[in-house]
Design an enzyme around this catalytic site. Structure first.
Site, short mmCIF file in Angstrom:
data_model
loop_
_atom_site.label_atom_id
_atom_site.label_comp_id
_atom_site.label_asym_id
_atom_site.label_seq_id
_atom_site.Cartn_x
_atom_site.Cartn_y
_atom_site.Cartn_z
N TRP A 1 -18.17 -6.66 -3.73
CA TRP A 1 -16.90 -7.35 -3.90
C TRP A 1 -17.11 -8.67 -4.63
CZ3 TRP A 1 -13.41 -3.97 -3.02
CH2 TRP A 1 -13.54 -3.06 -1.98
N SER B 1 -23.12 -8.27 -2.75
CA SER B 1 -21.90 -7.58 -2.32
C SER B 1 -21.25 -6.89 -3.51
CB SER B 1 -20.92 -8.58 -1.71
OG SER B 1 -19.65 -7.99 -1.52
N CYS C 1 28.71 5.21 -8.06
CA CYS C 1 29.08 3.99 -7.34
C CYS C 1 30.39 3.39 -7.85
CB CYS C 1 27.96 2.96 -7.45
SG CYS C 1 26.51 3.39 -6.47
N LEU D 1 -8.16 3.77 -2.29
CA LEU D 1 -6.93 3.51 -3.04
C LEU D 1 -5.68 3.73 -2.20
CD1 LEU D 1 -7.84 5.15 -6.49
CD2 LEU D 1 -8.36 2.84 -5.67
N GLU E 1 25.52 -0.51 -3.54
CA GLU E 1 26.95 -0.78 -3.45
C GLU E 1 27.57 -0.09 -2.24
OE1 GLU E 1 26.10 -0.26 -7.97
OE2 GLU E 1 25.17 0.27 -6.05
N GLY F 1 -12.69 0.22 -14.22
CA GLY F 1 -13.75 -0.62 -14.77
C GLY F 1 -13.38 -1.10 -16.16
N THR G 1 -18.10 -8.50 -14.17
CA THR G 1 -17.29 -7.65 -13.30
C THR G 1 -18.11 -6.90 -12.26
OG1 THR G 1 -17.39 -5.87 -14.93
CG2 THR G 1 -15.49 -7.35 -15.03
N ARG H 1 -2.62 -0.13 3.31
CA ARG H 1 -3.10 -0.26 4.67
C ARG H 1 -2.25 -1.26 5.45
NH1 ARG H 1 -7.55 -0.07 1.33
NH2 ARG H 1 -7.79 -2.33 1.27
N GLU I 1 -6.75 0.15 -11.80
CA GLU I 1 -7.81 -0.56 -11.08
C GLU I 1 -9.16 -0.04 -11.54
OE1 GLU I 1 -7.47 -1.22 -6.92
OE2 GLU I 1 -5.29 -1.07 -6.91
#
Length: 332
Positions: free
Chosen positions: A169, A167, A83, A203, A46, A270, A160, A206, A268
């Protein structure tokens, strides 16, 4: 109000422990000024909107105008003045609000102060959108626990992890970039001790996602005292942002983060920690990236039997080659 909501969205992830808020000032269909809350301890939306309007139209620029604000204006003096006082001093005739302040100590007080001063108050405009915007803050201020987003990736057959030589990933580069957007919204990222030991993650935010943003806290939730001290979370330039929550209950871990002003946590982990959080009903939002591949093997998304949940408010999108599913889990 949609313009005010767009202003508020600029502050997502930047304002904790405060909520993101936006404001737009209008008179007779003409915009006079706008602003958003940029960081805790600095001017609220405000005040920024009033400053903008007065810079553009003079000291009386807000007289008899309407201010659209996404959250009930604060009525108490915290790190900044209230405010409602700025609104009254600026001479507004009407205030339009999306969401009521969920803080039990403040709810409705701003409305009452403005109405007693003769200002017309119209609450509840695009209220659902306003509530969605402040859901992290609302959860913490009403329950003492942060909003928890669980992020995970799986193959089409629910695996998973991949086999040796493949890889690490599962998801694509596009999905991993998308994760940065969600990390930026959260104040802390939590992993389990096993994920920490095996993956040695950083973690961090970036690239563009790290601009104007303090790196989130990085939390290792573990019962194991013997953690590798040479891993990134203990040695990189952000090591002061690392927390080890050892032998705590998950509720106590989350509660302590809320005590540090954390509104949102990204889990994040397992499968075991995810399953534990799901079993306790501590996951507010689930983000699943499904990769177009089959994994085989024995690792599955929820490695504990007896956990069932249904997702509501589902959003489905294609992120690169992957499918991203977002939903709010609840017991069937």
């Amino acid at each position: 109000m949609r313009e005010a909501l767009s202003e508020a969205a600029k502050g997502i992830g930047l304002t904790s422990p405060n909520p993101p808020v936006g404001a737009v000032i209008v008179r007779e269909g003409t915009e006079l000024g706008r602003g958003w809350h940029q960081r805790a301890g600095e001017a609220h939306a405000e005040v920024n909107a009033i400053t903008d309007a007065q810079a553009r139209h003079g000291a009386e620029g807000c007289h008899d105008a309407t201010i659209y604000v996404t959250l009930e204006p604060c009525s108490t003096h915290g790190r900044t003045p209230p405010c409602v006082a700025a609104i009254l001093n600026a001479g507004f005739s009407r205030v339009v609000i999306a969401s009521t302040d969920p803080n039990p100590d403040h709810v409705g007080a701003g409305f009452e102060t403005l109405r007693k001063a003769g200002v017309e108050v119209t609450p509840g405009i695009l209220e659902n959108e306003g509530n969605e915007l402040i859901r992290f803050f609302a959860k913490r201020i009403t329950t003492g626990l942060p909003w928890v987003i669980a992020k995970t990736a799986a193959t089409l057959d629910g695996r998973t992890t991949l086999g040796p030589g493949e890889s690490q990933w599962i998801s694509s580069d596009a999905s991993r970039d998308d994760v940065q957007k969600w990390r930026r919204q959260c104040d802390a990222i939590m992993i389990g001790g096993e994920t920490f030991r095996i993956d040695n993650p950083s973690l961090t935010l970036r690239g563009d996602y790290a601009e104007d943003r303090t790196q989130p806290l990085r939390v290792i939730f573990t019962s194991d005292e013997l953690l590798p001290q040479t891993h990134h979370l203990f040695t990189d330039e952000h090591k002061d942002r690392t927390r080890v929550h050892w032998s705590q209950s998950l509720q106590d871990s989350l509660r302590s983060l809320a005590g540090e002003g954390v509104n949102g946590v990204m889990l994040e982990s397992g499968g075991r920690l995810l399953a534990h959080a799901m079993k306790l009903g501590l996951v507010d939002e689930l983000i699943l990236y499904l990769a177009p591949r089959l994994g085989g093997g024995n690792t599955r998304l929820l490695p504990i039997d007896g956990i069932t949940a249904e997702l509501s408010d589902i959003e489905v999108a294609k992120i690169g080659p992957d499918i991203r599913i977002i939903g709010r889990p609840h017991s069937p």
